[in-house]
Design a protein around this motif. Structure first.
Motif, mmCIF file in Angstrom:
data_model
loop_
_atom_site.group_PDB
_atom_site.id
_atom_site.type_symbol
_atom_site.label_atom_id
_atom_site.label_comp_id
_atom_site.label_asym_id
_atom_site.label_seq_id
_atom_site.Cartn_x
_atom_site.Cartn_y
_atom_site.Cartn_z
ATOM 1 N N GLU A 133 0.332 0.949 -1.222
ATOM 2 C CA GLU A 133 0.883 2.306 -1.299
ATOM 3 C C GLU A 133 -0.050 3.201 -2.101
ATOM 4 N N SER A 134 -0.535 2.646 -3.207
ATOM 5 C CA SER A 134 -1.438 3.395 -4.068
ATOM 6 C C SER A 134 -2.714 3.768 -3.299
ATOM 7 N N HIS A 135 -3.186 2.797 -2.501
ATOM 8 C CA HIS A 135 -4.372 3.041 -1.666
ATOM 9 C C HIS A 135 -4.109 4.214 -0.720
ATOM 10 N N ILE A 136 -2.922 4.197 -0.124
ATOM 11 C CA ILE A 136 -2.584 5.245 0.839
ATOM 12 C C ILE A 136 -2.490 6.596 0.152
ATOM 13 N N GLU A 137 -1.859 6.584 -1.056
ATOM 14 C CA GLU A 137 -1.749 7.840 -1.809
ATOM 15 C C GLU A 137 -3.139 8.422 -2.087
ATOM 16 N N GLU A 138 -4.032 7.504 -2.482
ATOM 17 C CA GLU A 138 -5.401 7.910 -2.762
ATOM 18 C C GLU A 138 -6.041 8.534 -1.516
ATOM 19 N N ALA A 139 -5.823 7.849 -0.391
ATOM 20 C CA ALA A 139 -6.375 8.351 0.869
ATOM 21 C C ALA A 139 -5.819 9.733 1.174
ATOM 22 N N VAL A 140 -4.516 9.904 0.929
ATOM 23 C CA VAL A 140 -3.887 11.198 1.195
ATOM 24 C C VAL A 140 -4.490 12.260 0.286
ATOM 25 N N GLU A 159 -0.238 8.611 7.903
ATOM 26 C CA GLU A 159 0.009 7.586 8.920
ATOM 27 C C GLU A 159 -1.283 6.859 9.274
ATOM 28 N N GLU A 160 -2.350 7.677 9.372
ATOM 29 C CA GLU A 160 -3.635 7.097 9.764
ATOM 30 C C GLU A 160 -4.096 6.117 8.701
ATOM 31 N N ALA A 161 -3.966 6.490 7.433
ATOM 32 C CA ALA A 161 -4.398 5.622 6.342
ATOM 33 C C ALA A 161 -3.578 4.340 6.337
ATOM 34 N N GLY A 182 -4.295 -1.960 8.571
ATOM 35 C CA GLY A 182 -4.259 -3.035 9.548
ATOM 36 C C GLY A 182 -3.174 -4.051 9.335
ATOM 37 N N PRO A 183 -3.498 -5.329 9.621
ATOM 38 C CA PRO A 183 -2.492 -6.376 9.776
ATOM 39 C C PRO A 183 -1.534 -6.511 8.589
ATOM 40 N N SER A 184 -2.044 -6.312 7.379
ATOM 41 C CA SER A 184 -1.173 -6.555 6.229
ATOM 42 C C SER A 184 0.023 -5.616 6.245
ATOM 43 N N LEU A 185 -0.191 -4.439 6.807
ATOM 44 C CA LEU A 185 0.949 -3.533 6.902
ATOM 45 C C LEU A 185 1.613 -3.590 8.256
ATOM 46 N N ARG A 186 0.839 -4.073 9.249
ATOM 47 C CA ARG A 186 1.352 -3.960 10.606
ATOM 48 C C ARG A 186 2.647 -4.732 10.783
ATOM 49 N N VAL A 229 0.927 1.746 17.343
ATOM 50 C CA VAL A 229 0.321 1.518 16.055
ATOM 51 C C VAL A 229 -1.206 1.485 16.113
ATOM 52 N N ARG A 230 -1.765 1.154 17.280
ATOM 53 C CA ARG A 230 -3.213 1.010 17.345
ATOM 54 C C ARG A 230 -3.932 2.318 17.664
ATOM 55 N N LEU A 231 -3.191 3.300 18.143
ATOM 56 C CA LEU A 231 -3.848 4.494 18.668
ATOM 57 C C LEU A 231 -4.582 5.286 17.592
ATOM 58 N N LEU A 232 -3.879 5.551 16.485
ATOM 59 C CA LEU A 232 -4.489 6.419 15.476
ATOM 60 C C LEU A 232 -5.725 5.816 14.812
ATOM 61 N N PRO A 233 -5.630 4.527 14.393
ATOM 62 C CA PRO A 233 -6.861 3.949 13.843
ATOM 63 C C PRO A 233 -8.000 3.976 14.846
ATOM 64 N N TRP A 234 -7.627 3.819 16.122
ATOM 65 C CA TRP A 234 -8.671 3.828 17.146
ATOM 66 C C TRP A 234 -9.343 5.206 17.186
#
Lengths: 109, 882
Positions: free
Chosen positions: B25-32, B39-41, B46-50, B58-63
């Motif tokens: 979550e902290s990683h995502i906050e940082e990304a934001v 959502e993209e972050a 990947g898998p750990s959250l998937r 789920v695969r579209l945005l990272p792609w």
């Protein structure tokens, strides 16, 4: 212990080296540091970074502690342990061996 | 992970999960905070959250994000190798641009549907006749009385429309002095309604204007003409236009986009067919009949009914023909085998279409081949670069990039190149396509085609870019993705197969190159063959002054103009004829020799005394025509061969149909050498020369037009203005319609051949250049790779020529293999261009030898630098480096 001709360890090497220069970075900062250092060539897949960090923590190469950042949010900061420093040394010399081998191959073929 | 910690983890699982979750979550906050999408972050982790995500996409945005990253990286990769990238983009751009321009032309001329309602249900009525060799020929000219019967026969199932051939008419909006030319099309009044066209101003012609001949002196302007000639002035409605002695009222302007039904011509104004005097004449074919089918009506059903009307007309006419005895009876029998055909006209129909259809497809094919050569080239280059980048790829794999990700990376880079090349190509096409259109038809009357890049050509360009990316990007991408880190870094695997692929691509390039070069050679050979055709007259230093009579003329008027032209300094001689030779106008008619109708209709031409000398046509027997000759004629050698078995025909008689239909006896007073009348390709037909100005004008029409042939002592181009002035001055009833060079008229017969030769040479040049560059690059690369081997071989005593041979052998083998493949390909496909060739064949040694020579020379030239580089390798230096 991975074999000398494998590159499996190179993410570990990059993370360890980054943390030896700048201890106390959290995951996102490690990722950014690697990307910037490599001039955007090396992009650590975010999905692979955390499993690697956790694995190295389990192996005793890294220690982690929760710190509170300026914005009040908690983050997990990583630093090298003594074992981590040894591991970095080992990884670096193995990398040297591999690249020298590669250089030689490239020069001679 | 040690057993201990795993054991511990079992117990502290819940806490660990919470900790990991918080860290992520902290990683995502940082990304934001860094401005990334939440959502993209989240998905990038990947898998750990998937596991926690149930979402399907789920695969579209990272792609998409990885695509963006790859695009940025690809762009940097391209800008890093500026010279290479520029070479790739330019060469590929040239090839893509050629394809795009070819498509634009094909689309505009042949494919694009007319901008009318239900273009898909529009058909044109054609007649299939058997020619004198018994081969079927189709024509699309119709006669109005039969058309009216046909219109009744299919009433309710189809709307029949008469639309004349677009032709240039002399018109004036002011006094008769200000004559201008404009493209006119006679059309059925019902056409506008049937085509669903609306007026941009005023009104359009209507159905009731098809009822009575001569009753509707109205014209409708095209939008384009309205804008260019009148600046879109609405006041033009109601103005009077004079044409051929008749006044017309401008009643409206048709909506923009509709320029007639003939691709290649923009019609300027539409006049009702009922105003054309030919609507009441039988056996005069002067327009195309179109059938707009009602929905759900089968074309064949309509065709059968049209054919019924046609057959009835033929039966009736044959009775008359047999009575007249104008034709040998087997010709009449052949007439009865005519059939009516119904051809789709959804894209319109025109002479330009007919004569350029094959040529355009050949040009497209050549452009396509040049593009294939270019793609092979870039694929080779990318593959070579890929080898150099295998370490980078290995590193990517080791930090977690999958196979698909690597393919994507390389494809995105190829995509960039293709996109840039397509942009260059679009610019090139925008310039080139109008140039090519300008080459169609004579320079004073060029073809006009709307050539938008938007719409279908843009789609085509996009498709082309994707195809090209696939063609040259896929192989390097697959190779990059199959990299195995350890093996790649050792530099061992896959080398031999890569070498084979490279040489395979080079061989393919040489093969395509050979085909394109051979085609160019054939087209140049055809053009030369046509240009070298003996004419039978001297076209150098010959100007043609076309005259038009405003009112009935007397012979003296023509004489006065001739005298005036003779007085121009620099003029050697002046003579008069109905029209210039090779001017695409022909007069044919039936003749009888010894009361037997002649096998074919010979050509006729009216000439003045002295015309033979001016044209430099040899007189073989008898005398020239004289002033005051009545019922006298000259004939050519072909005439003597066809009807007098080659014997001297002077003094013999033949009969022809005079005006009014009666037969008239004519004496042959001279035999002249063959001269070409209206075709460079066909053999010369029997030709009869009659006096242009007959002695007695009684019962004959005085000529409405004629052409003065002016032989000059120097360059005739400088005399054009003087001739125009001298021709117009003497008589008010005779005016100069045009002053041209005979050479220009001749050039008009080789336009298509000239175009094909020009474009063929262009594509051959592009293909040879690309293939040469490709071979050069590959050889250079292979010599660099083999430096050590070559150095060692030199050290152990190999001679320079051995080294040179070892380098050149691969290249030579590849070139020979490619040329052989190209030869086979050429011979297999030669049939498709046969119709466009004149006097040459794909198997002619005179064409094959220079082609092979050109390809071999380019291969040698491309190989030479590498061979020299290999010879110059210094063994001592190489060994020291070891």
């Amino acid at each position: 212990m991975p074999k000398a001709d494998s590159l499996q360890g190179s993410l570990d090497l990059l993370v360890l080296k980054t943390l030896s220069r700048r201890p106390g970075l959290h995951g996102y900062a490690i990722m950014t540091a690697i990307r910037e250092r490599s001039d955007d060539v090396l992009r650590v897949e975010e999905g692979s970074l955390y499993p690697a960090l956790h694995r190295m923590e389990e192996a005793g190469w890294l220690r982690a502690e929760w710190v509170t950042k300026d914005n009040g949010r908690r983050a997990r900061a990583y630093a090298l342990t003594k074992a981590g420093e040894k591991q970095l040394e080992a990884e670096e010399s193995r990398w040297e061996a591999v690249t020298v081998a590669v250089q030689r191959v490239l020069r001679t073929v | 992970m040690s057993y201990w910690s795993r054991l511990v983890n079992v117990f502290r699982d819940e806490r660990l999960r919470r900790e990991i979750a918080e860290e992520l979550e902290s990683h995502i906050e940082e990304a934001v905070d860094r401005g990334r999408d939440r959502e993209e972050a989240r998905r990038a982790l990947g898998p750990s959250l998937r596991l926690r995500e149930e979402s399907r996409d789920v695969r579209l945005l990272p792609w998409l994000d990885s695509l963006r990253a790859d695009a940025v990286f690809g762009w940097r990769q391209i800008s890093k190798h500026k010279a290479t990238s520029a070479a790739v983009v330019l060469s590929l751009g040239l090839a893509i641009g050629s394809c795009l321009a070819a498509f634009q032309l094909v689309d505009a001329l042949l494919l694009r549907p007319l901008p009318i309602a239900h273009a898909d249900r529009l058909y044109v009525i054609e007649h299939e006749t058997l020619n004198s060799q018994g081969r079927p020929e189709t024509g699309d000219a119709s006669e109005y009385p039969v058309f009216e019967q046909m219109r009744e026969a299919v009433d309710g199932d189809a709307e029949l429309l008469a639309i004349s051939y677009a032709s240039r008419a002399d018109i004036t909006f002011g006094s008769d002095e200000d004559v201008e030319k404009a493209y006119r099309q006679w059309v059925s009044g019902a056409m506008f309604e049937t085509f669903g066209l609306r007026p941009a101003a005023g009104r359009l012609l209507a159905r009731h204007e098809d009822a009575k001949p001569g009753a509707s002196p109205y014209v409708v302007l095209s939008y384009d003409y309205w804008k260019s000639r009148f600046g879109g002035d609405p006041q033009v409605i109601g103005r009077t236009m004079r044409m051929e002695g008749q006044s017309y009222e401008v009643i409206g302007v048709v909506e923009s986009g509709f320029t007639g039904v003939e691709p290649g011509v923009f019609v300027d104004f539409f006049a009702p067919v009922m105003m054309n005097p030919n609507v009441e004449r039988k056996a005069v074919r002067w327009f195309r009949a179109f059938a707009a089918l009602r929905e759900g009506v089968a074309p064949e059903a309509v065709r059968v009914r049209l054919d019924g009307v046609h057959q009835a007309m033929l039966q009736e006419r044959v009775v008359g023909l047999r009575a007249e005895g104008r034709l040998p009876s087997h010709h009449i029998d052949r007439l009865l085998r005519d059939r009516v055909l119904l051809e789709s006209a959804s894209s319109g129909t025109s002479r330009t279409q007919r004569s350029y259809r094959e040529a355009l497809f050949v040009i497209s094919a050549l452009a396509g081949l040049a593009l294939l050569v270019g793609c092979a080239n870039v694929a080779n280059l990318m593959a070579a670069q890929g080898v150099a980048r295998s370490r980078e790829m290995a590193l990517r794999v080791s930090i977690g990039a999958g196979r698909r990700r690597l393919i994507q990376l390389v494809m995105v880079e190829s995509g960039w190149l293709a996109l840039l090349a397509t942009a260059v190509g679009a610019v090139f096409a925008a310039w080139a396509a109008p140039q090519v259109v300008g080459l169609i038809n004579p320079p004073d009357n060029p073809a006009r085609l709307a050539l938008p890049l938007a719409g279908r050509p843009a789609l085509f360009g996009l498709g082309l870019a994707l195809t090209v990316t696939g063609l040259f990007g896929l192989i390097p991408a697959l190779r990059a993705s199959s990299v195995r880190p350890a093996a790649a870094l050792k530099g061992g695997a896959g080398r031999p197969s890569k070498g084979r692929l490279m040489y395979g691509l080079i061989a393919a390039q040489v093969a395509f190159c050979f085909v394109v070069t051979l085609a160019a050679g054939l087209f140049v050979g055809s053009l030369n063959g046509l240009a070298d055709q003996p004419l039978g007259f001297e076209a150098e230093r010959l100007a043609v002054v076309d005259m038009a009579a405003r009112s009935p003329t007397v012979p003296e008027a023509w004489e006065q103009v001739a005298e005036s032209l003779r007085a121009v300094p620099g003029v050697e001689s002046v003579a008069l004829a109905s029209w210039a030779l090779m001017d695409s106008t022909a007069w044919t008619g039936a003749v009888w020799i010894g009361n037997e109708p002649a096998e074919d209709f010979p050509f006729f031409l009216g000439i003045s005394p002295g015309w033979l000398e001016t044209m430099a046509i040899r007189r073989l027997q008898g005398r020239d025509l004289r002033r005051g000759d009545a019922n006298a004629a000259l004939v050519n050698e072909s005439f003597a061969r066809a009807y007098f078995d080659g014997a001297d025909p002077v003094g013999q008689w033949f009969e022809r149909t005079a005006l009014g239909g009666a037969r008239e006896r004519v004496q042959i007073v001279g035999l002249v050498a063959d001269a070409r009348y209206n075709s460079l390709k066909e053999s010369i037909r029997p030709t009869i020369y009659l006096p242009f100005l007959p002695e007695s004008a009684e019962g004959r029409l005085t000529p409405k037009s004629g052409a003065f042939m002016v032989r000059t002592s120097g360059d005739p181009t400088v005399l054009m203005a003087a001739l125009r002035e001298a021709g117009s001055r003497p008589r008010p009833e005779l005016r100069v319609a045009n002053v041209r060079l005979q050479q220009e008229i001749l050039r008009g017969h080789t336009i298509r051949e000239r175009l094909l030769a020009l474009l063929g040479l262009f594509f051959a040049g592009v293909a040879l250049l690309l293939a040469g560059l490709g071979l050069y690059g590959t050889l250079t690369y292979s010599v660099v790779q083999r430096r050590r081997e070559i150095g060692i071989r030199r050290a152990v005593g190999a001679q320079a020529e051995d080294v040179a041979w070892s380098v050149a052998a691969g290249a030579a083998g590849t070139a020979v293999l490619g040329a052989a493949g190209g030869l086979a390909l050429s011979l297999a496909s030669a049939g498709s261009i046969e119709a466009l060739l004149f006097g040459v064949k794909a198997t002619d040694a005179a064409i094959l030898a220079p082609t092979a020579l050109a390809v071999v020379a380019v291969a040698l030239l491309a190989a030479a630098p590498s061979v020299i580089r290999a010879i110059r390798i210094d063994p001592a230096e190489i060994l020291r480096a070891e």
